[in-house]
Design a protein around this motif. Structure first.
Motif, short mmCIF file in Angstrom:
data_model
loop_
_atom_site.label_atom_id
_atom_site.label_comp_id
_atom_site.label_asym_id
_atom_site.label_seq_id
_atom_site.Cartn_x
_atom_site.Cartn_y
_atom_site.Cartn_z
N ARG A 3 38.98 -42.40 -31.76
CA ARG A 3 38.95 -41.42 -30.67
C ARG A 3 40.38 -41.15 -30.24
N GLU A 85 44.12 -46.36 -21.42
CA GLU A 85 42.85 -46.72 -20.80
C GLU A 85 42.28 -45.47 -20.14
N ASP A 88 36.68 -44.61 -17.57
CA ASP A 88 35.51 -45.49 -17.67
C ASP A 88 35.86 -46.90 -18.15
N GLY A 89 37.15 -47.18 -18.33
CA GLY A 89 37.59 -48.51 -18.76
C GLY A 89 37.72 -48.67 -20.26
N SER A 90 37.26 -47.70 -21.02
CA SER A 90 37.40 -47.77 -22.48
C SER A 90 38.81 -47.38 -22.89
N GLY A 91 39.15 -47.66 -24.13
CA GLY A 91 40.46 -47.31 -24.66
C GLY A 91 40.37 -46.15 -25.62
N SER A 92 41.49 -45.49 -25.84
CA SER A 92 41.56 -44.39 -26.79
C SER A 92 42.99 -44.28 -27.31
#
Length: 121
Positions: A3, A85, A88-92
């Motif tokens: 992503r 970061e 929503d706390g996810s990484g990309s």
């Protein structure tokens, strides 16, 4: 599939959106509020850790081949591939400011949006 968070001219409607090709849009989102946001030489945006801006952007699922052969070669030399970061706390994956890049930059963290900056300038 990796992503890629985009926050500048490759976002939908931008001059470089063609570099995204047919990659599916996953989300309109923001980063977590931990970045500084710059206009580098007035030409392109750059993220840098260490602030409190939640920067607006879009996340696309892109193949490694598309990243390597199409998107990344079109990026300015003041940026490098990094990980950010998201809200929503996810990484990309994302393009971030190269620490040693000497080009003049303007802090646009208050706007936290390349579109808002371009509309204001």
């Amino acid at each position: 599939m990796p992503r890629m968070f985009l926050n500048g001219t490759a976002m939908s409607g931008g001059a470089d959106h063609h570099l995204v090709g047919d990659a599916p849009l996953v989300a309109h989102t923001r980063t977590a509020p931990r970045y500084r946001f710059h206009a580098v030489d007035g030409r392109y945006p750059a993220l840098e850790e260490g602030g409190d801006a939640a920067v607006e952007g879009e996340v696309y699922e892109m193949t490694y081949a598309q990243l390597r052969e199409v998107l990344l070669p079109g990026e300015p030399d003041g940026l490098e591939l990094g990980v950010v970061e998201l809200a929503d706390g996810s990484g990309s994956l994302a393009m971030v400011l190269r620490a040693d890049h000497p080009a003049p930059r303007t802090d646009i963290s208050e706007l936290a949006s390349w579109r808002a900056y371009r509309g204001a300038s």
